[in-house]
Design a protein around this motif. Structure first.
Motif, PDB file in Angstrom:
ATOM      1  N   ASP A   1       0.852  -1.185   0.000  1.00  0.00           N
ATOM      2  CA  ASP A   1       0.000   0.000   0.000  1.00  0.00           C
ATOM      3  C   ASP A   1       0.888   1.236   0.000  1.00  0.00           C
ATOM      4  N   ASN A   2       0.431   2.271  -0.666  1.00  0.00           N
ATOM      5  CA  ASN A   2       1.086   3.569  -0.569  1.00  0.00           C
ATOM      6  C   ASN A   2       0.015   4.640  -0.450  1.00  0.00           C
ATOM      7  N   VAL A   3       0.431   5.881  -0.270  1.00  0.00           N
ATOM      8  CA  VAL A   3      -0.503   6.969  -0.013  1.00  0.00           C
ATOM      9  C   VAL A   3      -0.265   8.111  -0.984  1.00  0.00           C
ATOM     10  N   ASP A   4      -1.218   9.035  -1.006  1.00  0.00           N
ATOM     11  CA  ASP A   4      -1.079  10.282  -1.750  1.00  0.00           C
ATOM     12  C   ASP A   4      -1.761  11.368  -0.938  1.00  0.00           C
ATOM     13  N   ILE A   5      -1.427  12.634  -1.209  1.00  0.00           N
ATOM     14  CA  ILE A   5      -1.984  13.734  -0.440  1.00  0.00           C
ATOM     15  C   ILE A   5      -3.180  14.339  -1.159  1.00  0.00           C
ATOM     16  N   ASN A   6      -4.023  15.005  -0.396  1.00  0.00           N
ATOM     17  CA  ASN A   6      -5.056  15.868  -0.951  1.00  0.00           C
ATOM     18  C   ASN A   6      -4.403  17.214  -1.258  1.00  0.00           C
ATOM     19  N   PRO A   7      -4.288  17.584  -2.532  1.00  0.00           N
ATOM     20  CA  PRO A   7      -3.589  18.835  -2.868  1.00  0.00           C
ATOM     21  C   PRO A   7      -4.220  20.073  -2.238  1.00  0.00           C
ATOM     22  N   LEU A   8      -5.512  20.033  -1.946  1.00  0.00           N
ATOM     23  CA  LEU A   8      -6.165  21.214  -1.388  1.00  0.00           C
ATOM     24  C   LEU A   8      -5.700  21.542   0.018  1.00  0.00           C
TER      25      LEU A   8
ATOM     26  N   GLN B   1     -11.607  19.927 -11.201  1.00  0.00           N
ATOM     27  CA  GLN B   1     -12.673  20.930 -11.260  1.00  0.00           C
ATOM     28  C   GLN B   1     -13.213  21.225  -9.858  1.00  0.00           C
ATOM     29  N   GLY B   2     -12.275  21.287  -8.909  1.00  0.00           N
ATOM     30  CA  GLY B   2     -12.614  21.649  -7.537  1.00  0.00           C
ATOM     31  C   GLY B   2     -13.145  20.526  -6.678  1.00  0.00           C
ATOM     32  N   LYS B   3     -13.241  19.294  -7.219  1.00  0.00           N
ATOM     33  CA  LYS B   3     -13.817  18.174  -6.483  1.00  0.00           C
ATOM     34  C   LYS B   3     -12.764  17.087  -6.260  1.00  0.00           C
ATOM     35  N   PRO B   4     -12.817  16.407  -5.096  1.00  0.00           N
ATOM     36  CA  PRO B   4     -11.822  15.370  -4.803  1.00  0.00           C
ATOM     37  C   PRO B   4     -12.186  14.029  -5.435  1.00  0.00           C
ATOM     38  N   PHE B   5     -11.157  13.349  -5.954  1.00  0.00           N
ATOM     39  CA  PHE B   5     -11.315  12.000  -6.507  1.00  0.00           C
ATOM     40  C   PHE B   5     -10.116  11.157  -6.103  1.00  0.00           C
ATOM     41  N   MET B   6     -10.352   9.867  -5.964  1.00  0.00           N
ATOM     42  CA  MET B   6      -9.285   8.919  -5.657  1.00  0.00           C
ATOM     43  C   MET B   6      -9.257   7.841  -6.737  1.00  0.00           C
ATOM     44  N   PHE B   7      -8.074   7.581  -7.274  1.00  0.00           N
ATOM     45  CA  PHE B   7      -7.863   6.558  -8.293  1.00  0.00           C
ATOM     46  C   PHE B   7      -6.932   5.499  -7.704  1.00  0.00           C
ATOM     47  N   LEU B   8      -7.233   4.223  -7.942  1.00  0.00           N
ATOM     48  CA  LEU B   8      -6.437   3.119  -7.411  1.00  0.00           C
ATOM     49  C   LEU B   8      -6.069   2.147  -8.519  1.00  0.00           C
TER      50      LEU B   8
END
Length: 710
Positions: free
Chosen positions: A358-365, A421-428
């Motif tokens: 597993d790895n992680v990513d940040i929320n850019p906002l 477009q201002g909304k959060p999404f997660m891709f795996l």
């Protein structure tokens, strides 16, 4: 003269460093042709209560038992670092059972203890060239292995296995329950629909057996009677020690996953159904529900997903001590969340081991303050000490509302978190780049839960359906497909697929900052890059892609086998890796990154320009072999990490020149597992110029991260 002043500046800074005591920061100095670069970096971690060495919390506890003093004995089918059986006390790790990892040995689904021994459900597979007593080829033993309470194997006269400590129960299926009382060991042999009873003083001797359909975990009450889970029925059954079924069957439990009798003689049942609670029964006569432990609805109550002391989830283990404390394990879908509660239900301590492959990513906002793994959301405070910067904020998986969430049926490993477009999404995606899953968020309807929104699946190279199993009956019968949740219910419904047929061997995925998706295909016809422009965010909040709008792009002639891709739309810069004629692959491995990395400028113009070409760390003949595993581009730098050493190489993005290398430091016991996924490194640049570099650590249940500034 210029070099002289730079040298003076360096000496001044070094003198300042010497008079400031920094206990957790390693000072690294790197020289470049243009002068001196000083890099300060700290190693830390996310997702495990301990940093490594002798201390780490195991993953995916399947069962647990607690002695009168509150020592917790646990069993996992697999822990990468070998703590299949862990021993915990007072919120600390005090040991493990030896020799349950390697040579065909694994842990299992059940565990029991008495005053002398631990009884561990485990499995032993056949091993080529193994010495001693092993199964024949094609056979697996499902055993009870006996240990002393310190975790050392305890052989017995009729014992089997290489050290005579194994009781072979079945060759058909796993042991699903264990309990001890009155010098008897009760064993659930689910494959045979039997409870087998053995003499603990003569463990090889079966005393009796009796029939129970689909027996599971077992506990024993003050009268020496058995209470056992009947798997897949929602029932807890009641039996005498000799196998006579007694009155008192409990029929209305959503999904019982663990049972125990406490010091007051009450029966506690872990309900992993919609209640997500511990149910407490008075069993003096017919069972009567008299109380519960935990918030009703568990982690899905109030704001769904938010972690709180009494919000439980994915229940798998349950135990009690003589003081009336209750021990509960959550995290059945992959991690460990082990909690101790006082008799009044107040949290006493919590141990976490949340990550495997597993790895992680940040929320850019939020500029790195919110970090997402495939199932967990962490909130960060980088001012805190090493290992304490993270808070387990939320669990983003809801199997009750979204039973077709692909995370329940596939094995994703790597996160791309994007604001589109201002909304959060997660891709795996997974270890082999075979799919790309898409999730949206709606805090008003689902709190912190990631809602299934879309999925890309590659063509099955053997033909037939792209996704195996029976959970996805609506998928096309062949080829590849894109699914979009057009009606917003998070389910894979008919009419929601766009299908295609393409080359089946995928090298890598990328989601750029605009939300466009990129895919590389390995060893193809010269057109090995697929670009899926984002069409829109639909009324339900789903990003829309299609094969009709997909663009094929030519593989640069440099590459014979294209692997990874990262495209930066703001500068029209493309980074591609793979194998080349000059540096071919020594053998085929679908996870490998390649031997070279190339940067192209003006990619989407008529004449893209090759800016530089870099031979990355790659030497399969070394011992251990040197293979680049993953890359990440952030700010002015490119970060690569190698497969077995977990060594991070940092290059200038403009020139491709090596700047610095990082290795796990003393903060994480100077160790790491392999980087076993295609996106095992994720680097980001914060607004203050600081870089965060997150690296998979699949050995001891965590993600390592580095904090540095150039």
């Amino acid at each position: 003269m210029l070099h002289f002043f730079r040298f003076i500046k360096y000496l001044f800074r070094l003198s300042i460093i010497r008079i400031v005591i920094i206990t957790t920061v390693t000072i690294c100095i790197c020289f470049r042709g243009t002068g001196v670069l000083v890099t300060d970096y700290t190693a830390s971690w996310i997702g495990n209560s301990f940093g490594g060495g002798d201390k780490w919390v195991q993953i995916k506890i399947e069962d647990m038992q607690v002695d009168g003093e509150g020592k917790v004995y646990t069993n996992s089918i697999w822990d990468e670092a070998g703590r299949e059986v862990g021993i915990y006390h007072n919120g600390n790790i005090i040991g493990k059972a030896e020799d349950l990892h390697g040579w065909g040995r694994h842990g299992g689904k059940a565990i029991a203890i008495d005053k002398k021994h631990i009884y561990v459900a485990m499995q032993q597979s056949a091993e080529v060239n193994a010495n001693g007593d092993y199964p024949t080829s094609g056979t697996t033993w499902y055993c009870v292995r006996r240990y002393n309470l310190a975790g050392k194997a305890a052989p017995f006269p009729m014992g089997r296995g290489w050290d005579n400590s194994m009781l072979i129960v079945s060759t058909k299926g796993a042991i699903t329950g264990l309990a001890t009382a009155n010098q008897r060991l009760y064993v659930s042999d689910a494959a045979a629909n039997l409870i087998r009873v053995y003499d603990t003083n003569n463990l090889g001797k079966q005393i009796i057996s009796f029939t129970v359909s689909h027996p599971g975990k077992i506990t024993i009450d003050r009268n020496k009677n058995l209470w056992l889970i009947q798997e897949n029925t929602g029932k807890v059954l009641h039996y005498s020690p000799e196998g006579k079924q007694l009155s008192g069957t409990i029929n209305n439990i959503g999904k019982p996953t663990a049972v125990v009798v406490d010091r007051k003689g009450r029966l506690l049942v872990a309900d992993n159904g919609i209640r997500q609670q511990i149910l407490i029964y008075n069993i003096r006569h017919n069972p009567n529900l008299i109380g519960t432990l935990g918030t009703q609805g568990g982690v899905y109550a109030d704001t769904p997903g938010i972690i709180a002391d009494t919000k439980l989830y994915d229940l798998s283990g349950l135990g009690v001590d003589l003081k009336g404390n209750v021990y509960v394990n959550s995290g059945l879908h992959g991690g460990t969340d082990l909690r101790k509660f006082s008799p009044s239900g107040k949290l006493q301590w919590q141990l976490l081991g949340l990550h495997f492959i597993d790895n992680v990513d940040i929320n850019p906002l939020t500029d790195g303050l919110d970090v997402f793994a495939k199932q967990e959301h962490f909130h960060m405070d980088y001012s805190k000490p090493v290992g304490k910067q993270w808070k387990y904020q939320a669990y983003t998986l809801n199997p009750f509302k979204y039973p077709q969430d692909p995370r329940l049926h596939t094995s994703p490993t790597s996160v791309f978190f994007r604001i589109i477009q201002g909304k959060p999404f997660m891709f795996l995606t997974d270890m082999y780049n075979s799919f790309l899953e898409i999730y949206r968020f709606n805090s008003k309807t689902d709190g912190e839960i990631a809602i299934p929104a879309g999925m890309f699946v590659g063509t099955n190279g053997k033909g037939g359906k792209a996704i195996p199993g029976d959970w996805l009956t609506t998928q096309p019968n062949k080829g590849e497909w894109i699914w979009c949740d057009h009606n917003g219910n998070g389910a894979f419904d008919q009419g929601e697929y766009d299908s295609n047929y393409d080359y089946p061997y995928i090298g890598g995925w990328w989601v750029d900052s605009k939300g466009d998706i990129w895919k590389t295909l390995r060893t193809h016809d010269g057109m090995g890059i697929r670009h899926y422009p984002l069409q829109e965010i639909d009324a339900k909040g789903n990003p829309i892609y299609s094969y009709r709008t997909m663009k094929k792009q030519k593989t640069p002639n440099i590459f014979t086998d294209l692997r990874r891709i990262e495209y930066i739309p703001e500068t029209d810069t493309m980074y591609l890796s793979g194998f080349t004629k000059e540096h071919p692959a020594s053998r085929d491995n679908s996870k490998w990154y390649g031997s070279e990395l190339v940067r192209y400028d003006n990619w989407n113009t008529t004449y893209p320009q090759q800016r530089w070409r870099l031979q990355v760390p790659y030497n399969p003949q070394d011992n251990p072999e040197v293979l680049t595993a993953s890359m990440s581009v952030a700010g002015n730098y490119i970060f690569l990490v190698t497969f077995k050493q977990a060594k991070v190489y940092i290059y200038q993005a403009n020139t491709g020149k090596l700047v610095k290398t990082l290795k796990p430091g003393k903060e994480v016991a100077s160790e790491s597992g392999w980087i076993d996924i295609p996106y095992g490194i994720r680097a980001v640049r914060r607004s203050n110029g600081e870089y965060l570099v997150f690296v998979e650590e699949d050995w001891k249940g965590k993600v390592v991260f580095y904090k540095l500034k150039f």
